[in-house]
Write a protein that holds these residues in place. Sequence first.
Motif, PDB file in Angstrom:
ATOM      1  N   HIS A 196       0.792  -1.234   0.000  1.00 29.67           N
ATOM      2  CA  HIS A 196       0.000   0.000   0.000  1.00 29.67           C
ATOM      3  C   HIS A 196       0.818   1.275   0.000  1.00 29.67           C
ATOM      4  O   HIS A 196       0.288   2.343  -0.229  1.00 29.67           O
ATOM      5  CB  HIS A 196      -0.939   0.007   1.211  1.00 29.67           C
ATOM      6  CG  HIS A 196      -1.894  -1.126   1.188  1.00 29.67           C
ATOM      7  ND1 HIS A 196      -2.908  -1.206   0.273  1.00 29.67           N
ATOM      8  CD2 HIS A 196      -1.967  -2.249   1.931  1.00 29.67           C
ATOM      9  CE1 HIS A 196      -3.586  -2.323   0.460  1.00 29.67           C
ATOM     10  NE2 HIS A 196      -3.033  -2.978   1.453  1.00 29.67           N
ATOM     11  N   THR A 223      -9.022 -12.653  -1.033  1.00 25.74           N
ATOM     12  CA  THR A 223      -8.271 -12.077  -2.153  1.00 25.74           C
ATOM     13  C   THR A 223      -8.726 -12.767  -3.431  1.00 25.74           C
ATOM     14  O   THR A 223      -8.843 -13.984  -3.475  1.00 25.74           O
ATOM     15  CB  THR A 223      -6.756 -12.271  -1.945  1.00 25.74           C
ATOM     16  OG1 THR A 223      -6.367 -11.559  -0.782  1.00 25.74           O
ATOM     17  CG2 THR A 223      -5.972 -11.760  -3.132  1.00 25.74           C
ATOM     18  N   ASP A 263      -5.212  -8.609  -0.258  1.00 21.45           N
ATOM     19  CA  ASP A 263      -4.295  -8.048   0.716  1.00 21.45           C
ATOM     20  C   ASP A 263      -3.676  -9.187   1.516  1.00 21.45           C
ATOM     21  O   ASP A 263      -4.301 -10.233   1.668  1.00 21.45           O
ATOM     22  CB  ASP A 263      -5.097  -7.159   1.661  1.00 21.45           C
ATOM     23  CG  ASP A 263      -4.236  -6.081   2.257  1.00 21.45           C
ATOM     24  OD1 ASP A 263      -3.017  -6.308   2.325  1.00 21.45           O
ATOM     25  OD2 ASP A 263      -4.779  -5.037   2.630  1.00 21.45           O
TER      26      ASP A 263
END
Lengths: 348, 333, 523
Positions: free
Chosen positions: A213, A288, A295
């Motif tokens: 991220h 996911t 993630d």
Amino acid sequence: MTIRATEHAPAPVAPTTVSVPAGRQSNGFARLITIQKQIPVVQLVLLVVVFLVGVVTLPGFGSPVSIASILILSALAGLASVGQTLVVIIGGFDLSVAGFIVAGALMVTQFAQVTGLSFFTALLLLIPVFLVLGGLTGYICHRFNVHPIIISLAMGSIALGLVRVVSGTAIVGSPPAFLRALTSPIGGTFGIPIPPIVAIWIVVAIAMALFLHRTVAGRKLYATGANPRAAGYSLVRTRWFWVGAFAFSGLCSGLVGVALVAFAGSVDSSLGDPYLFVSLAAVIVGGTVFGGPGDYTRTIVGALVLTTITTVLVGYGLVKADQQIMYGAIILLAMAIYGRDKKLKDRV
Amino acid sequence: MSAAIAPPDLAPSRRNGQSFSLRAFFRRRTFALALLLSVALLILSVALQPRMNWTNTLASFAPLAVAAIASTPAILSGRGGLDISIGPVMTLSSILYVGFLDPAGLGGYEAIPIVLLVCGAIGALNGLIIVGLNLQPVVVTLSTFFIISGVNLRIAPNPVVLTDATWVSKLASGYGWLPGGIVSIGVPVLIWFLITRTSFGRNLYSVGGNDTTAFSSGISVAPVRILAYALGGCFAGIGGLVLVGLVSSADSSGSSAYSLIAIAAVALGGTSLSGGRGGMTGAIFGALAIFLVQSVLSAARMPQTLLPVIYGGLLVVSVIIGALLSSKPKVKK
Amino acid sequence: MSTLAPVIPESPVGRPSDGQVVLELRSIRKAFGPTIAVKDATFQLRAGEVHAIVGENGSGKSTLVKILSGIHMPDSGEIVVSGDVRSSFSRPGAALKAGIATVFQEVLVVETQTVVENLWLGSDGFFGASKSTRAKRTEGAAALAELLENPPEMDVLIEDLSLSDRQACGIARAILRRPKVLILDEATSALDFDTRSRLFTVVRRLSSEGVGVILITHRMDEIEDIADRLTVLRSGETIATLPGDNWTTPQLVQLMTGAEALVEPEEQAVVAATATGPVVLEARGIRLTPSAEPFTFSLRAGEVVGLAGLEGQGQDTFLRALWGFGTSAGEVLRTTGGGEVQITSNASASRSGIAYVPRERRAESIFEWMSIQENFSLPTSRQDRRGLFLSNKASAARFTNYISRLNIKLGKPSDGITTLSGGNQQKVIVARWLASNPEVLLLNDPTRGIDINAKRDLYALLRTLAAEGLAVVMLSTEVDEHIELMDRVLVFHDDNCSREFSKRELTREGLVSSFFGSEKEVA
């Protein structure tokens, strides 16, 4: 959600696509789905429920040692799915996990013994070899546009074979003593009462969250999965993300193999099989989806859920066969919820 | 996912027509490469083992050939239709026959419809889930792979042995002058031949080649796909019986043995893994090439440890060759 | 035979206007989530008429076609086929059975199959064939011979045919089903000139035999040529039905848009006043195909250049060549004050300040599940680095700037990109590339399928940017866009740059007729 018409929007002509407000009838269920997309609520609730069921019905389940063992098992499963998570985010999946785990385990035990290398030399040798083999999988899949299922499985078998060619078929060799402390449920890390492998897991989880991220590469990795063509036009070198994700996955599997030697005390050829199932199942159960969104924190939840369920079920006397059936059913169920393709009529 | 991993079309397209005619040849005769490879390996293998027993060789080749045949319909149906559950279904068929039907006195020919029904139903269920829920075939068949392997392990934790000689052992020996291996391979091929002579065959290839076009032209895409998976299941059922004929036992630990090598055989045989191109001839020659590599290696006293490396390498190479041969030429203006 | 639709309509009619109604739509409505694609569509098709449906992109034409061909099911309304009232077709097979055959804009063929198999695709039952292979071959060959001057052999693989021939196979497939209603949904855009005029001859024959033909097109000359009546669709509603010989282009444009013209007169004045700067990009001796004529193009700072032509005449290849995709021959050079840089790859183009907005928004630009802000910042995310890690704040600050500048209407920047309308999505994509501070902006048909407000915002933005010194090259399929926005227009024909119009020379008629090449007059 719909477009919010702002006051200063000049609207002399009716727009060609007409939008209506989503309506107030979007009740609790719709909101739940929105939240579920952000946080894996269902999985967390399941985790708590299963854990409580275990505590209530199984004697000793809630003891610190038992919880530590669950955490260690989860850490092994979670670490085995680090690479898998990245591979699934870019839209592939990696079946070389089983082969690479056994190959990694053999590398630091028997291979080291036969060749007379020290543990650390073998470990240092392992890193480039596994990176190359994993990366090759990604390269071939992307370059020739073939499904990773066959290539990754074949590469797992090649890796295992290559190690065996040197080390022979007989399985001997054991891990150095200090390695065992890594996965001991009563061990601590630098004085903190957490088993070292769990501490490693936490560090890896933080690193993954930061990478995915908070770095340019993480963003581009997501873009590669979300729309490879658009990523190409945005000058993302998608091929290198395929190579990178698979190389990383190969390396992780190899290192998990090393940790598993410590945990199991010996190596056998089926050492990696359960982790192949688990790594895929943890990623998918966490929520996911192939090509994202997804993630690693979701994978962590997935690994905890699966390990807890398995531990409870083993407490009830379930065998390996039942676990396999369960994994199959869970993957199918999770995919039916998250991973639908477009309908045929929407592709015309 | 096939769409997801398609590399973006960014490279300048400067490919000229030099290799085009060769590719055109292989597009028409997709099995040509596997055929050439098989012939070469056959010569090599006869040279290494002049006293080859053809009946036995055919019998040990048959399970792989039938597994490849079983993998073909799903692959032809397109959308990355790899049916990985073929291996466990074969094992289930073996266990069903050796462990349940034969002891219950159903070991005669009446076992055939029962096995075909069970295995065909599993295949149909795969297809139903894939088209009904719009899931990727690989994910669905991987799940059923896990589930059926688990079921196999549950119903037969230990290998079961066939106590009396039934008709299945003829599949390994022979029917008079006719080697059993020919029958083992011939029966599914015949079924396939008959069923694809109908318009189902054309529809299947169309669906595999371009499902949206097939759909908008009025073909019922879902039933075509489901039948393809059901046929694969049936052929896998036959494969299980053929395997029992060869080894006279059933072992749940062999569940995963055939799934991927069978897909490799299909790919080597020139059938496009993206669907719509290829066929049974390719599957059989692809399987033959892989089988012969194995037998040449063992005849040449290659160390056991090298086998997985060579196998894996063969898988990778055959898939790459398949991808290269079936890649589409650029649209001409 | 059993699965085929009835062969011949009961009563062949001589004059189209007298024909009985074969197809009627009554108040059809269809919404996708919050977006209403078709609001209230009502229209009648008579046997033996060619009925054009016109409307802007996004007016609901294609949704209507998909409803008629059984791909989408309407939410409400009725479809009446030959007196048979029904609410929907459950699947394409059902529509075909009712006698409605559709040819889509996208060329729908099975590349891996032969010509004859493609011609009869879907005509068979599940197991039973509709007719003998021999009959299929002779009938198929006859149908293709009518459409193509040099029809391919029946056993040739479709993937070896040109795009135009492929589409001809798709059209022949629809005709071979002997429909009562034939829908051509912009089916001519992939056809070459000869095939297109042959198709119109076939269409006339079919309509004289009593087939009702629905023609979806955005080309006025086609409507003029062949339509008996036309219906205008706007924002999902059928606005008006006109007789085929009594309409004018301005009238039609006004009905389609609901506005007088796209750009206000005072803005046009600004267009003319724009001054141009130094040369920033040069294409020297470019050939789009080995056999094409070489030509040279230079682009000056501050000008907006349009690329025009019929679909697939080389304008796309040329635009992409400017972004380093390469061509058959010649070189692309970026000229700056400091000298010249040769553009050899996408990366080098990008490094030298050339940005490219691809054509297919969904397939080539949008990351569907990612947020608006992430979609905006991806190629330029390096700018958001603070120390080792990305700062969301930095990226939000950058984006805010563009939200107001491009008049992007959105909820929160963290919402998914798919919550935006097509026009706003396209603005985000344009913002994405403006954020890289380009000196040359290449746009590949950026207004396709976006609403008129977004279009106007985009025009205004491009004019402003050009006035600030940005050089813009824009491929557009809309003639009006060229007339009203561009400083000059290059017309492409047969992979050659066949004509260049300056702002003064630009007229609608001149531009459209130049599309067909100098040697061929409009039929």
